[in-house]
Design a protein around this motif. Structure first.
Motif: not given
Length: 298
Positions: A182-190
């Motif tokens: 939501x805040x724009x931090x990159x998350x490639x996956x679990x």
């Protein structure tokens, strides 16, 4: 006229003399000031100034910006240096040669701002408890801390994996991932989020220490940088005392500001229980007194 003058003078003297003997009415007494009603005693909250500073001081935001900008300015040089690795020797269980690059970041008070939860505790006079903490996390309302989004997006853009290691409970995994996105931090996956329930076969995790999860990362990545607000975000602290904390950090002080980036958190952390023998079962007043006793006045 000359004969009447002594009579007039005598009469005048008599009248004045009598007048001087008439008792005067006592002066009205000045009323005593009415005391203001006593204010109800409000117990001091040790965390008030810390939370107020975290939320309101521009200096807080500038420290975060400074830290993340400093890291970003060094990231590409670290990426090119094939000998560069930011894992402590105990956690580097696999050779890093040929591995993909990554950065490791803690979450709470490192990339996400949970000060509203701390503010609720101050207002309500309460202390941390897992139920209220979980409720806050599931609201997914924590904001990104200054500089965190820009740095992590820069890293991802240059092919550096962004790995989050957190001591949030396993049932908060999805809420945490959603909040990060939501805040724009990159998350490639679990797989980019290693929470408290993550297990590495053959590694015995002590309490909430993160060493096993760092070792898991070491099997897949060359770690360029680590970020956190606690010593345990970087290295295992097996004795949470003043001496034990200093001993754990001593071999790596030269890494601070280059491979390890430490962020400020005056509201909570392992530094606090180190002041009262790590005994959270002690009464609140006793813990407070031990913190007062730790203060140096010369």
């Amino acid at each position: 006229m000359s004969k009447s003058l002594p009579f007039v003078l005598g009469t005048t003297f008599l009248l004045c003399s009598c007048a001087s003997q008439v008792p005067r009415a006592p002066a009205a007494a000045t009323p005593a000031p009415v005391a203001a009603p006593a204010s109800p005693a409000v117990p001091a909250d040790d965390n008030l100034n810390a939370v107020a500073w975290t939320q309101n001081a521009l200096e807080h935001d500038l420290i975060y910006l400074e830290t993340y900008r400093n890291a970003q300015s060094q990231l590409l040089a670290a990426l090119k240096d094939k000998q560069w690795d930011a894992l402590p020797s105990d956690d580097r269980i696999a050779p890093y040669k040929g591995l993909k690059p990554a950065v490791i970041l803690d979450i709470d008070e490192t990339v996400l701002d949970n000060s509203p939860y701390q503010a609720r505790l101050v207002r309500n006079g309460g202390e941390y408890n897992e139920a209220d903490w979980a409720k806050w996390c599931k609201e997914e309302r924590a904001r990104a801390l200054p500089g965190a989004v820009e740095f992590t997006q820069f890293a991802a853009k240059h092919g550096v994996a962004v790995i989050y290691i957190s001591n949030r409970a396993q049932d908060l995994d999805q809420a945490t991932l959603d909040n990060l996105r939501k805040v724009g931090l990159p998350v490639s996956g679990p797989e980019a989020f290693l929470g408290l329930g993550t297990v590495l076969r053959g590694c015995d995790q002590v309490g909430t220490e993160k060493n096993c999860r760092r070792q898991l990362v070491s099997q897949h990545y060359r770690v360029l940088m680590q970020f956190g607000d606690q010593l345990g975000d970087f290295v295992s602290v097996m004795s949470n005392t003043e001496a034990g904390r200093a001993q754990a950090m001593a071999p790596y002080t030269n890494w601070i500001g280059h491979r390890w980036f430490v962020l400020p958190n005056p509201t909570y952390g392992s530094w606090e229980p180190a002041l009262f023998n790590n005994d959270w079962s002690a009464p609140r007043g006793q813990r407070r007194q031990q913190k007062i006793d730790s203060l140096r006045i010369d």
